[in-house]
Design an enzyme around this catalytic site. Structure first.
Site, short mmCIF file in Angstrom:
data_model
loop_
_atom_site.label_atom_id
_atom_site.label_comp_id
_atom_site.label_asym_id
_atom_site.label_seq_id
_atom_site.Cartn_x
_atom_site.Cartn_y
_atom_site.Cartn_z
N CYS A 87 0.85 -1.20 0.00
CA CYS A 87 0.00 0.00 0.00
C CYS A 87 0.88 1.24 0.00
O CYS A 87 2.00 1.23 0.49
CB CYS A 87 -0.88 -0.03 1.24
SG CYS A 87 -1.87 1.46 1.49
N SER A 119 0.71 3.76 1.83
CA SER A 119 1.06 4.24 3.18
C SER A 119 2.40 3.63 3.63
O SER A 119 3.16 4.28 4.35
CB SER A 119 -0.04 3.89 4.17
OG SER A 119 -1.26 4.40 3.72
N HIS A 121 5.00 5.72 2.21
CA HIS A 121 5.18 6.96 2.97
C HIS A 121 6.22 6.77 4.07
O HIS A 121 7.02 7.66 4.34
CB HIS A 121 3.87 7.42 3.62
CG HIS A 121 2.86 7.97 2.66
ND1 HIS A 121 3.19 8.84 1.66
CD2 HIS A 121 1.52 7.79 2.56
CE1 HIS A 121 2.09 9.18 0.99
NE2 HIS A 121 1.06 8.54 1.52
N HIS A 180 0.63 -3.34 6.55
CA HIS A 180 -0.54 -3.16 7.42
C HIS A 180 -1.82 -3.66 6.76
O HIS A 180 -2.88 -3.54 7.34
CB HIS A 180 -0.69 -1.68 7.79
CG HIS A 180 -0.91 -0.83 6.57
ND1 HIS A 180 0.12 -0.39 5.79
CD2 HIS A 180 -2.05 -0.43 5.97
CE1 HIS A 180 -0.38 0.28 4.77
NE2 HIS A 180 -1.69 0.26 4.84
N CYS A 192 -7.17 -2.71 4.21
CA CYS A 192 -6.87 -1.28 4.07
C CYS A 192 -7.55 -0.68 2.87
O CYS A 192 -8.54 0.04 2.98
CB CYS A 192 -5.37 -1.02 4.03
SG CYS A 192 -5.00 0.74 3.78
#
Ligand code: APR
Ligand code: ZN
Length: 369
Positions: A40, A42, A45, A61, A168
């Site tokens: 993902c 994120s 990031h 996650h 997610c």
């Protein structure tokens, strides 16, 4: 036990495959054999340093697996249970949980902030040194330990790679439409950014019968996928002015709902500009820490727009995740089509590169046990 994991040792560097020692689950914790883990944005990031987390650490996650062992006091799970990770473990008893907003629960803040379990220690080590948890999930590992509040049971008939996406991207995207915005049939929707999350905003909008559903992305392939998932119109912002096209398609007004699903200040402003008077701009993308967006309160007042943001699709997780899985079963929600690529753990950095290159909706790491 020992387990291989993809570790973020240093920001702006690829993940490294380390062999870790994984401790047995302590009080209230569950050891999970990870089966599938989505790549993902994120996680990217954290790799890029846009979001901070204590290092070295095991990211990941969005995943699903099977319970391997439970610690003392765990009552909800038993070895062999298929489970979904939630990246906001929730207590189930506080104000927010009782009001159907578990993603706002503060229960797991200490784990997210420190990268350590509630007792201040980690369950991952390498040569005696601690390796941290990320978001209390850390599913880029063959085995991970999480608090039992960070798991939801999965029905046995849903393949775990498809289920993983619901941890997610699917819940965040579809939930933004269904639970955060509450879009209704016939309302107009703009989606800026059609990656793993944005495509789910598109399919959520199609699911509720919104129209037109206008998808914008700078990668033509993403626009093809958006059309397949129910977008009625697409815009390549490099060729056309997003705000202008949206106005043309909405009687000159702008969209009832404009979703930003990238996490950039300029596209958040674009989404706001493309929102009609009285309409709603919905921020779904995570901006790098410290990002600010100018707000003209006079314009906001005169246009009566609403700006809202959504975390985890504003979903009531234990109620809504089974609903989403049921929609998949019924053929109303598409999950199979979202997986562009399956990777081995060793190939995980290819997944991030493909995401940056725009060539995948979602890559998913499949663990071979
Ligand atoms: N205009 C339109 N689309 C753009 C632009 C732009 N200026 N810049 C990038 N995009 C597109 C990319 O081409 C890509 O398809 O935005 C999409 C972003 O998707 P992904 O990289 O797949 O990221 P995703 O996993 O969907 O997450 C999006 O939501 O949950 C958050 O942290 C996540 O901030 C991230 C965002
Ligand atoms: Zn995610």
């Amino acid at each position: 036990m020992r387990a291989r994991a993809a570790v973020l040792a240093e920001v702006k560097k690829p993940l490294q495959i380390w062999e870790l020692e994984v401790d047995a689950p302590k009080e209230g914790e569950v050891l999970v054999r990870v089966v599938a883990a989505g790549v993902c944005h994120s996680d990217l990031h954290y790799i890029q340093g846009d979001l901070e987390t204590p290092l070295p650490a095991v990211p990941g996650h969005e995943g699903a697996g099977v319970v391997e062992a439970v610690g003392p006091g765990v009552t909800r799970f038993r070895p062999g249970d298929p489970v979904l990770f939630v990246f906001r473990a929730f207590c189930g008893q506080c104000f927010y949980c009782l009001n159907g907003r578990p993603a706002l629960c503060d229960f797991s803040n200490p784990i997210r902030r420190t990268g350590r379990m509630f007792d201040g220690t980690t369950r991952f080590h390498r040569n005696g040194a601690d390796v941290h948890h990320v978001l209390g999930v850390s599913c880029f590992a063959e085995y991970t330990v999480v608090p039992e509040q960070g798991l939801l049971p999965l029905p046995p008939d849903i393949p775990l790679d498809r289920a993983a996406l619901v941890g997610c991207g699917v819940t965040t995207g579809v939930g933004a439409v269904l639970f955060a915005a509450g879009v209704r049939a016939g309302e107009s929707v703009l989606v800026i950014g059609c990656g793993g999350v944005g495509l789910n905003v598109v399919q959520g909008a199609a699911l509720v019968g919104a129209g037109p559903v206008i998808a914008a992305d700078v990668v033509p392939q993403k626009l093809d996928w958006a059309r397949q998932l129910g977008a009625t119109h697409t815009i390549d912002p490099r060729e056309q002015d997003v705000v202008e096209v949206v106005r043309e398609l909405t009687g000159g007004r702008g969209a009832d709902y404009a979703f930003e699903v990238i996490g950039r200040a300029d596209t958040i402003q674009q989404a706001y500009a493309a929102t009609r008077k009285g309409g709603t701009t919905v921020i779904v993308g995570l901006t790098p820490m410290g990002t600010t967006v100018p707000l003209d309160p006079l314009d906001l007042l005169r246009t009566e727009k609403t700006i809202k943001a959504t975390l985890y699709g504003s979903a009531n997780l234990p109620r809504d995740i089974p609903r989403l899985l049921e929609l998949y079963r019924l053929g109303r929600l598409r999950l199979d089509e979202l997986i562009s690529r399956r990777l081995r753990l060793e190939e995980i950095n290819d997944g991030f590169e493909a995401m940056l290159a725009g060539s995948v909706a979602r890559s998913i790491v499949m663990f071979e046990h």
